[in-house]
Design an enzyme around this catalytic site. Structure first.
Site, PDB file in Angstrom:
ATOM      1  N   LEU A   1       7.593  -3.941  -6.595  1.00 29.03           N
ATOM      2  CA  LEU A   1       7.642  -3.861  -8.056  1.00 29.03           C
ATOM      3  C   LEU A   1       9.049  -3.461  -8.502  1.00 29.03           C
ATOM      4  CD1 LEU A   1       4.426  -1.870  -9.057  1.00 29.03           C
ATOM      5  CD2 LEU A   1       4.817  -4.329  -9.262  1.00 29.03           C
TER       6      LEU A   1
ATOM      7  N   HIS B   1      -1.177   2.577   1.803  1.00 30.68           N
ATOM      8  CA  HIS B   1      -0.326   2.179   2.931  1.00 30.68           C
ATOM      9  C   HIS B   1      -1.039   2.524   4.237  1.00 30.68           C
ATOM     10  CE1 HIS B   1       3.287   1.095   5.049  1.00 30.68           C
ATOM     11  NE2 HIS B   1       3.079   2.157   5.805  1.00 30.68           N
TER      12      HIS B   1
HETATM   13  C1  GRF Z   1      -4.183  -3.307   3.956  1.00 34.45           C
HETATM   14  O1  GRF Z   1      -3.989  -2.871   5.271  1.00 34.45           O
HETATM   15  C2  GRF Z   1      -3.308  -2.482   3.045  1.00 34.45           C
HETATM   16  O2  GRF Z   1      -3.174  -1.155   3.428  1.00 34.45           O
HETATM   17  C3  GRF Z   1      -1.994  -3.166   3.212  1.00 34.45           C
HETATM   18  O3  GRF Z   1      -2.315  -4.544   3.302  1.00 34.45           O
HETATM   19  C4  GRF Z   1      -3.647  -4.703   3.762  1.00 34.45           C
HETATM   20  C5  GRF Z   1      -4.373  -5.469   2.701  1.00 34.45           C
HETATM   21  O4  GRF Z   1      -5.666  -5.779   2.995  1.00 34.45           O
HETATM   22  N1  GRF Z   1      -1.058  -2.768   2.183  1.00 34.45           N
HETATM   23  P1  GRF Z   1      -6.632  -6.388   1.894  1.00 34.45           P
HETATM   24  O5  GRF Z   1      -5.932  -7.526   1.178  1.00 34.45           O
HETATM   25  O6  GRF Z   1      -7.037  -5.300   0.942  1.00 34.45           O
HETATM   26  O7  GRF Z   1      -7.801  -6.887   2.676  1.00 34.45           O
END
Ligand code: GRF
Length: 208
Positions: free
Chosen positions: A94, A110
């Protein structure tokens, strides 16, 4: 009722957990007003559709550059009277304008225990590969507010997940989601919508 925008780029499993938490009543004071995807064809868009949630795709080819994307994003957020922005696997950084305008109102998840294995270049499966390469025995997930530093904002919640000798990046990714991300994110969103989170410097205070 808090209007929430969920920003996605992929599968949308975290989005799904927020939808489920709203439908089950775990999140009482929020509703998803818009799902915004950086990618056309992201499965997250199907999930939104199934639950009759409005969605918008913002592919970068449609814009003249990062500032243009930020401008368009800000106008979508304003148009929907958004009070909380949730980055749920959103793979675009962003811009500062958006971050400033929505200071302490943007939440990111994260998949590691920040400040380990985070920041530029640490996203998706790479995070888990880095944790295994380093040989840590415990990893986890972090929900945090977003500031100008990638994965560097004030931490709202963290949850630890054990690493086993048999783990591959893929098995670890799934376990971190199951045991940490899918629990923490809806919880943090619910607390925010209830007005129970406040920020004091780097510390987030959670009202009991
Ligand atoms: C998750 O591991 C999240 O922590 C990371 O990307 C992945 C996304 O998974 N930032 P989703 O699209 O919610 O299934």
């Amino acid at each position: 009722m808090m209007n929430i925008a969920v920003l996605v780029s992929g599968e949308g499993t975290n989005l799904q957990k927020i939808i489920d938490a709203i439908e089950s009543g775990q999140i009482k004071n929020g509703r998803i007003s818009i799902v915004i995807s950086s990618k056309d064809g992201a499965y997250a868009l199907e999930r939104a559709k199934k639950h009759c949630i409005k969605s918008i795709v913002m592919p970068k080819e449609q814009y003249s550059g990062a500032e243009d994307i930020d401008r368009a994003l800000l106008s979508i957020l304003a148009e929907h009277d958004i009070g909380l922005v949730v980055l749920a696997g959103y793979l675009r950084i962003l811009g500062n304008k958006v971050i400033k305008e929505y200071a302490n109102r943007i939440i990111n998840i994260h998949p590691s225990l920040v400040p380990s294995f985070c920041g530029a270049g640490y996203y998706g499966i790479r995070v888990h590969r880095a944790a295994l390469d380093y040989g840590v025995k415990v990893t986890g997930a972090t929900v945090h507010f977003v500031n100008e530093v990638t994965d560097g904002g004030a931490i709202i919640m963290q949850r630890a997940v054990d690493i086993t000798p048999q783990d591959t990046p893929e098995t670890l990714q799934l376990r971190v989601m199951e045991q940490a991300e899918w629990i923490l994110l809806p919880k943090a969103v619910g607390l925010f919508c209830d007005g129970k989170l406040s920020v004091d410097g780097r510390n987030v205070i959670i009202e009991e």
